[in-house]
Design a protein around this motif. Sequence first.
Motif, PDB file in Angstrom:
ATOM      1  N   THR A   1     -31.824  28.167-110.260  1.00  0.00           N
ATOM      2  CA  THR A   1     -31.012  27.528-111.306  1.00  0.00           C
ATOM      3  C   THR A   1     -31.418  26.069-111.379  1.00  0.00           C
ATOM      4  OG1 THR A   1     -29.133  26.751-109.972  1.00  0.00           O
ATOM      5  CG2 THR A   1     -29.067  29.052-110.726  1.00  0.00           C
TER       6      THR A   1
ATOM      7  N   CYS B   1     -30.302  27.354-105.829  1.00  0.00           N
ATOM      8  CA  CYS B   1     -29.375  26.801-106.830  1.00  0.00           C
ATOM      9  C   CYS B   1     -29.579  25.292-106.901  1.00  0.00           C
ATOM     10  CB  CYS B   1     -27.938  27.142-106.451  1.00  0.00           C
ATOM     11  SG  CYS B   1     -27.602  28.912-106.586  1.00  0.00           S
ATOM     12  N   ALA B   2     -30.502  24.880-107.762  1.00  0.00           N
ATOM     13  CA  ALA B   2     -30.795  23.452-107.892  1.00  0.00           C
ATOM     14  C   ALA B   2     -30.084  22.852-109.098  1.00  0.00           C
ATOM     15  CB  ALA B   2     -32.306  23.249-108.019  1.00  0.00           C
TER      16      ALA B   2
ATOM     17  N   PRO C   1     -16.567  28.260-112.488  1.00  0.00           N
ATOM     18  CA  PRO C   1     -16.931  29.095-111.335  1.00  0.00           C
ATOM     19  C   PRO C   1     -18.023  28.398-110.539  1.00  0.00           C
ATOM     20  CG  PRO C   1     -17.867  29.986-113.367  1.00  0.00           C
ATOM     21  CD  PRO C   1     -16.963  28.857-113.770  1.00  0.00           C
ATOM     22  N   ASP C   2     -18.000  28.597-109.233  1.00  0.00           N
ATOM     23  CA  ASP C   2     -19.053  28.034-108.384  1.00  0.00           C
ATOM     24  C   ASP C   2     -20.124  29.114-108.200  1.00  0.00           C
ATOM     25  OD1 ASP C   2     -20.615  27.256-106.085  1.00  0.00           O
ATOM     26  OD2 ASP C   2     -19.112  25.685-105.793  1.00  0.00           O
ATOM     27  N   ILE C   3     -21.262  28.901-108.806  1.00  0.00           N
ATOM     28  CA  ILE C   3     -22.314  29.927-108.822  1.00  0.00           C
ATOM     29  C   ILE C   3     -22.850  30.162-107.413  1.00  0.00           C
ATOM     30  CG2 ILE C   3     -24.576  30.521-109.788  1.00  0.00           C
ATOM     31  CD1 ILE C   3     -23.722  28.509-112.133  1.00  0.00           C
ATOM     32  N   LEU C   4     -23.122  29.053-106.730  1.00  0.00           N
ATOM     33  CA  LEU C   4     -23.679  29.145-105.372  1.00  0.00           C
ATOM     34  C   LEU C   4     -22.729  29.915-104.450  1.00  0.00           C
ATOM     35  CD1 LEU C   4     -25.826  28.261-103.272  1.00  0.00           C
ATOM     36  CD2 LEU C   4     -24.558  26.113-103.033  1.00  0.00           C
TER      37      LEU C   4
ATOM     38  N   GLY D   1     -28.791  26.075-101.425  1.00  0.00           N
ATOM     39  CA  GLY D   1     -28.001  25.223-102.312  1.00  0.00           C
ATOM     40  C   GLY D   1     -28.430  23.779-102.173  1.00  0.00           C
ATOM     41  N   PHE D   2     -27.971  22.960-103.065  1.00  0.00           N
ATOM     42  CA  PHE D   2     -28.256  21.528-103.018  1.00  0.00           C
ATOM     43  C   PHE D   2     -26.946  20.776-102.846  1.00  0.00           C
ATOM     44  CE2 PHE D   2     -32.701  20.519-104.146  1.00  0.00           C
ATOM     45  CZ  PHE D   2     -33.180  21.818-104.160  1.00  0.00           C
TER      46      PHE D   2
ATOM     47  N   VAL E   1     -24.438  21.825-111.776  1.00  0.00           N
ATOM     48  CA  VAL E   1     -23.454  22.538-112.610  1.00  0.00           C
ATOM     49  C   VAL E   1     -22.194  21.686-112.744  1.00  0.00           C
ATOM     50  CG1 VAL E   1     -22.165  24.697-112.831  1.00  0.00           C
ATOM     51  CG2 VAL E   1     -24.339  24.674-111.600  1.00  0.00           C
ATOM     52  N   ALA E   2     -21.647  21.610-113.956  1.00  0.00           N
ATOM     53  CA  ALA E   2     -20.403  20.851-114.145  1.00  0.00           C
ATOM     54  C   ALA E   2     -19.278  21.537-113.376  1.00  0.00           C
ATOM     55  CB  ALA E   2     -20.060  20.788-115.625  1.00  0.00           C
ATOM     56  N   ASP E   3     -18.510  20.732-112.654  1.00  0.00           N
ATOM     57  CA  ASP E   3     -17.424  21.317-111.866  1.00  0.00           C
ATOM     58  C   ASP E   3     -16.269  21.774-112.753  1.00  0.00           C
ATOM     59  OD1 ASP E   3     -18.575  21.062-109.329  1.00  0.00           O
ATOM     60  OD2 ASP E   3     -18.164  18.916-109.351  1.00  0.00           O
TER      61      ASP E   3
HETATM   62  O1  C5P Z   1     -20.029  21.372-104.935  1.00  0.00           O
HETATM   63  P1  C5P Z   1     -21.303  20.798-105.408  1.00  0.00           P
HETATM   64  O2  C5P Z   1     -21.421  20.765-106.931  1.00  0.00           O
HETATM   65  O3  C5P Z   1     -21.670  19.473-104.840  1.00  0.00           O
HETATM   66  O4  C5P Z   1     -22.419  21.820-104.864  1.00  0.00           O
HETATM   67  C1  C5P Z   1     -23.753  21.676-105.137  1.00  0.00           C
HETATM   68  C2  C5P Z   1     -24.465  22.978-105.009  1.00  0.00           C
HETATM   69  O5  C5P Z   1     -23.685  24.028-105.555  1.00  0.00           O
HETATM   70  C3  C5P Z   1     -25.760  23.009-105.799  1.00  0.00           C
HETATM   71  O6  C5P Z   1     -26.631  23.902-105.170  1.00  0.00           O
HETATM   72  C4  C5P Z   1     -25.310  23.555-107.148  1.00  0.00           C
HETATM   73  O7  C5P Z   1     -26.375  24.172-107.842  1.00  0.00           O
HETATM   74  C5  C5P Z   1     -24.260  24.537-106.729  1.00  0.00           C
HETATM   75  N1  C5P Z   1     -23.162  24.703-107.682  1.00  0.00           N
HETATM   76  C6  C5P Z   1     -23.026  25.882-108.351  1.00  0.00           C
HETATM   77  N2  C5P Z   1     -21.985  26.074-109.213  1.00  0.00           N
HETATM   78  C7  C5P Z   1     -21.077  25.103-109.419  1.00  0.00           C
HETATM   79  C8  C5P Z   1     -21.193  23.880-108.745  1.00  0.00           C
HETATM   80  C9  C5P Z   1     -22.268  23.713-107.897  1.00  0.00           C
HETATM   81  O8  C5P Z   1     -23.858  26.764-108.170  1.00  0.00           O
HETATM   82  N3  C5P Z   1     -20.090  25.304-110.253  1.00  0.00           N
END
Ligand code: C5P
Length: 397
Positions: A192, A270-271, A304-307, A322-323, A274-276
């Motif tokens: 990503t 997962c780079a 949603p948190d994809i990672l 993850g990053f 992503v907007a929280d």
């Molecule tokens: O929580 P944070 O945004 O700092 O986490 C960063 C990592 O989580 C990254 O690898 C980012 O691609 C992934 N991420 C995600 N989905 C989200 C938020 C972050 O996959 N909604």
Amino acid sequence: MLADKRILLVISGGIAAFRALELIRRLREQGATVTPVLTKAAEEFVTPLSVSALAASKVYRDLFDLTDEAEMGHIELSRSADLILVAPATANIMAKMAQGLCDDLATTLLLATDTPVMIAPAMNVRMWDHPATQANLVTLQDRGVQLVGPDAGAMACGEYGPGRLAEVPAIVDAVISHFAAGPLAGKRIIVTSGPTHEPIDPVRYIANRSSGAQGAAIAAALRDLGADVEFVTGPADVPPPAGVAVHSVQTAQQMLDAVQSLLPSDAAVCAAAVADWRVKGASDQKIKKDGSGTLPVLEFAENPDILATISQGKLRPGLVVGFAAETQDVMAHATAKRDRKGCDWIVANDVSPETGIMGGTQNTVTIIDDQGAESWPDLPKAEVARRLARRIADALA
Ligand code: C5P
């Protein structure tokens, strides 16, 4: 690793041409036969004699050299190789290749050939960034020309940015992986990348400063090691690399849907930044300024948190990376993030504005896994990507 491989090395005229000498040595060390072709401008930077001595070969220079035509016509020469490598490739030769010009031996060979072609561009950053060069690059890649580099960094002309000839070992690696099934051959890896855009209304959105440069570089490095890359990208500044499957999305929810539809996979990186949060109940009409002075109030909902979702899901990839982009207490936050999300590795970096990492060309990262932390020096994003890809290849071996 290149035994019996015949490489026609076209050296075009740029300050980086002198590095072709080292490249010839390294290719020959790997067992390749190198037949050099010099453009007229290249002769201003390297002498045919030194090229010939290092290659232990005749150097081809002139289209109208009748002796060569008698010995070997240019059509024959162009087809006698297993790979044509243009290194360094100037903006000029890329433009000629894109247009099909053939006004010297090098460009005639390139037009006459049915052999795979790889280019290693080297030029001033503005020349590289120029829309003409970028359009030529797209044309060449669409025709199957392979690309190695360029790297970003300090340039001979005193400027800074992308345009430096890739490091010689990276060019040799790219040639080797062209011929060999890379260590990631047969592996499917989701990457990503980029920011997401979360709509406020049909014309406005919330975004972040991610350029997508690191994600694109990782996808390219994984591809170079032979992986089948599924590149799920938000609206990034940097174009997706060639040779990967591109899945373009706008929002976090779309990115999650795309990723889930691509599971199972051997690994996921997962780079993406992503907007929280997204705007709850985004308007489907443009919000109007009605003159009453009433300000719109945006209410947010969590994305949603994809990672975390894929790390904890049923179809979890074998390796999830993850990053953690942090602005303070990088290690503590990144380590906690790894535990919380359930991924295998976290690539942590400090994105405080003074580091210039976000949107920049360099990156300083620490990899956190179950063994502890491994800090890498300040490196071009392309090199961070190559090291990460090799580490992933080792982990999946
Ligand atoms: O929580 P944070 O945004 O700092 O986490 C960063 C990592 O989580 C990254 O690898 C980012 O691609 C992934 N991420 C995600 N989905 C989200 C938020 C972050 O996959 N909604």
